[in-house]
Design a protein around this motif. Structure first.
Motif, short mmCIF file in Angstrom:
data_model
loop_
_atom_site.label_atom_id
_atom_site.label_comp_id
_atom_site.label_asym_id
_atom_site.label_seq_id
_atom_site.Cartn_x
_atom_site.Cartn_y
_atom_site.Cartn_z
N VAL B 14 -28.26 -2.85 -14.59
CA VAL B 14 -27.37 -2.81 -13.44
C VAL B 14 -26.87 -1.38 -13.28
CG1 VAL B 14 -25.21 -3.67 -12.52
CG2 VAL B 14 -26.71 -5.18 -13.80
N ILE B 17 -21.23 2.21 -11.48
CA ILE B 17 -20.41 2.19 -10.27
C ILE B 17 -19.33 3.26 -10.44
CG2 ILE B 17 -18.93 0.37 -11.23
CD1 ILE B 17 -18.61 -0.72 -8.40
N PHE B 22 -15.23 1.10 -7.85
CA PHE B 22 -14.69 0.02 -8.69
C PHE B 22 -13.29 -0.36 -8.23
CE2 PHE B 22 -12.18 -1.48 -12.29
CZ PHE B 22 -12.96 -2.53 -12.74
N CYS B 25 -13.36 -2.13 -4.89
CA CYS B 25 -13.93 -3.47 -5.03
C CYS B 25 -12.93 -4.43 -5.68
CB CYS B 25 -15.19 -3.37 -5.88
SG CYS B 25 -16.39 -4.57 -5.47
N GLN B 114 -19.51 -2.95 -13.41
CA GLN B 114 -20.25 -3.71 -12.39
C GLN B 114 -20.34 -5.19 -12.78
OE1 GLN B 114 -21.78 -1.95 -9.75
NE2 GLN B 114 -22.63 -3.76 -8.76
N SER B 115 -20.62 -5.45 -14.04
CA SER B 115 -20.74 -6.84 -14.50
C SER B 115 -19.40 -7.56 -14.43
CB SER B 115 -21.24 -6.87 -15.94
OG SER B 115 -22.59 -6.50 -15.99
N LEU B 117 -16.97 -6.93 -12.29
CA LEU B 117 -16.72 -7.24 -10.87
C LEU B 117 -17.57 -8.43 -10.42
CD1 LEU B 117 -16.57 -3.68 -9.28
CD2 LEU B 117 -14.67 -5.27 -9.62
N ALA B 118 -18.83 -8.44 -10.89
CA ALA B 118 -19.72 -9.55 -10.52
C ALA B 118 -19.15 -10.88 -11.01
CB ALA B 118 -21.11 -9.32 -11.11
N VAL B 252 -20.92 -4.07 -2.21
CA VAL B 252 -20.85 -3.14 -3.35
C VAL B 252 -21.44 -3.79 -4.60
CG1 VAL B 252 -19.32 -1.81 -4.84
CG2 VAL B 252 -18.82 -1.99 -2.40
N VAL B 253 -21.03 -5.02 -4.85
CA VAL B 253 -21.40 -5.66 -6.13
C VAL B 253 -22.88 -6.04 -6.16
CG1 VAL B 253 -21.01 -7.69 -7.57
CG2 VAL B 253 -19.08 -6.50 -6.56
N TRP B 254 -23.38 -6.65 -5.07
CA TRP B 254 -24.74 -7.20 -5.11
C TRP B 254 -25.78 -6.27 -4.52
CZ3 TRP B 254 -23.75 -10.44 -8.55
CH2 TRP B 254 -22.65 -11.28 -8.49
N HIS B 256 -25.16 -2.82 -4.17
CA HIS B 256 -24.86 -1.45 -4.62
C HIS B 256 -24.79 -0.49 -3.43
CE1 HIS B 256 -25.92 -3.54 -8.19
NE2 HIS B 256 -27.20 -3.57 -7.91
#
Lengths: 59, 438
Positions: B14, B17, B22, B25, B114-115, B117-118, B252-254, B256
């Motif tokens: 991944v 970010i 971040f 988001c 990133q993870s 936030l996901a 942003v999350v999925w 990028h």
């Protein structure tokens, strides 16, 4: 009848997956994916009809 | 079209970010619960006054149950985009079908930004998806049944869909494995939240049956209008903020997406909802002579739902067009489902969430410049109807044997508030009625 319709839905899914796996040309692949969706639409119609008949029996 | 999209490589890590992205988001995801509040208000307003407290308490309970069950079970099976998973090989290609993440959110603090936030996005998504069928079962679905439905969705169904679409599953890899565009794309949750919620609503309505007196033996169906248009319309305004947050954070999350692409996503969301409201307003004005408030609310929400699938992937004007289509389709479908198909869906969730989501997903494929993107979107839709709908129906059918969905006839007669909670949402109504009899 509702259950028969619900059983047809996975058949349409497998048709779509088979199209993706078996065809590399975009045309036939898209056509068969659409056929899979059409089969799913048919299954949904049958399931809905089954629901309507069941409602009639309830009343 | 957003220019940053690229096929997701199966083994790619991944990407990182930036701190700014971040922070943005995280703030957006902290605003996303306004979508949940909006849907909760709409669900309550579209039900009857004698079930209002039970409806709103049910929304709260469902949020709690979905979050707890997802933390304990669902997050593990959803997995991580760069984490372990269960895969089988078919036709020479890997098919990643189930996540294998750590149990009980283990190692959360050591995950990348990133993870994390996901994961937060997925929590909010599962809560919103679980709320959708509650609105459809209004005035007859028991509180415990609503919680049980939420638990099944959070433990089994949502993790499957979310893994396939967001966490590096086989739908996300259609682009890499079969040259279908960038794979199935769902940046805002049109499939994972909305269509899943709409199909769950259909299953709940099928199993629970219509409200008493809705479909008399002879004549047309009985109109049982929502009890509070203010709740419904204010819920729509709250939902706008939440949906903006979902769509921009999802980009942003999925996807990028760079910060420069986010204003376009927000504009697409707003225009899709606006176009949908304008077209629903027009359609109901033509059909009934005056615009219908609850149908206009449904249209607005359908536009927002459609934007989940497309706002980050198409231009704002294209999003407007998709919203207009959603706004035309929604009131017509609400009418067809009720009058022609005998489906009693008080909140219109099937029309709004399932159909709106489908239109967004298809629109993203139609307006994409990538070869095969439309086919990838169609394969995703075929999966939702061919696998997820039967799975949801089967799960709920079994669940109904264990926890009966429908309240007994006496409970339906006196209202869910008195039957399940022992008190109403508006006690002064009773006082007023008693005084009027003197």
């Amino acid at each position: 009848m509702k259950y028969a319709g619900l059983l047809v839905l996975p058949a349409g899914f497998f048709l779509s997956i088979a199209a993706v796996v078996l065809f590399t040309a975009p045309g036939p692949r898209a056509a068969f994916v659409l056929c899979g969706l059409a089969v799913e639409g048919l299954g949904l119609v049958v399931a809905v009809r089954g629901h309507m008949e069941a409602r009639g029996e309830d009343n | 079209m957003n220019p940053v999209l690229a096929p997701i490589a199966p083994a790619s890590a991944v990407p990182g970010i930036s701190e700014a992205a971040f922070a943005l988001c995280l703030v957006l995801l902290l605003l996303a619960p306004l979508a949940i509040a909006g849907v909760a208000l709409i669900n309550t307003g579209l039900g009857r006054s004698r079930s209002a407290a039970q409806a709103l308490l049910g929304n709260l309970a469902i949020v709690a149950v979905a979050a707890i069950v997802f933390a304990i079970i669902g997050a593990t099976f959803t997995g991580l985009a760069d984490g372990a998973s269960h895969t089988f090989n078919l036709a020479g290609k890997p098919w990643n079908w189930l996540g294998a993440g750590p149990w009980l959110l283990g190692g959360l603090s050591s995950r990348g930004a990133q993870s994390q936030l996901a994961l937060l996005f997925e929590f909010l998504a599962v809560v919103l998806a679980a709320l959708v069928p509650w609105g459809s079962g209004a005035d007859r679905l028991r509180l415990t049944a609503g919680c049980a439905v939420a638990a099944v969705l959070a433990a089994i169904v949502f993790p499957l869909v979310a893994h396939w679409v967001w966490a590096g599953g086989w739908l996300a890899h259609l682009g890499v494995n079969f040259s279908l565009g960038s794979g199935f794309l769902d940046p805002g949750g049109a499939a994972c939240i909305q269509v899943l919620g709409g199909l769950s609503a259909l299953a709940v309505v099928w199993i629970a049956g219509p409200r008493k007196g809705k479909f008399p033996k002879e004549g047309f169906s009985t109109a049982l209008p929502g009890h509070n248009a203010v709740y419904i319309l204010f819920g729509c305004l709250l939902a706008l903020v939440g949906w903006l947050a979902f769509n921009v954070a999802g980009a942003v999350v999925w996807l990028h997406a760079p910060l420069s692409a986010l204003v376009g996503t927000a504009l697409g969301t707003l225009l899709a909802a606006s176009g949908a409201l304008a077209s629903t307003f027009t359609v109901t004005r033509i059909r009934f002579g005056k615009p219908d408030a609850s149908l206009c609310a449904n249209g607005w929400l359908a536009g927002l739902v459609a934007s989940n699938g497309c706002a980050a992937l198409v231009t704002p004007v294209q999003a407007l067009f998709i919203g207009v289509i959603a706004g035309i389709a929604t009131p017509l479908l609400v009418e067809v489902l009720e009058l022609a198909v005998s489906i009693d869906d008080p909140s219109g969730a099937i029309s709004v969430h399932a159909t709106g989501g489908l239109l967004g997903l298809v629109g993203a494929g139609i307006f994409s410049a990538r070869d095969g993107q439309l086919v990838a979107q169609l394969v995703g839709i075929a999966t939702l109807f061919g696998v997820i709908l039967p799975l949801v129906y089967l799960s709920f059918w079994v669940l109904n044997r264990l926890v009966p969905f429908r309240v007994d006839p006496d409970g339906e007669r006196i209202g869910m508030d008195l039957h399940e909670l022992g008190g109403g949402a508006y006690p002064e109504f009773v006082i007023h009625r008693d005084e009027s009899y003197r």
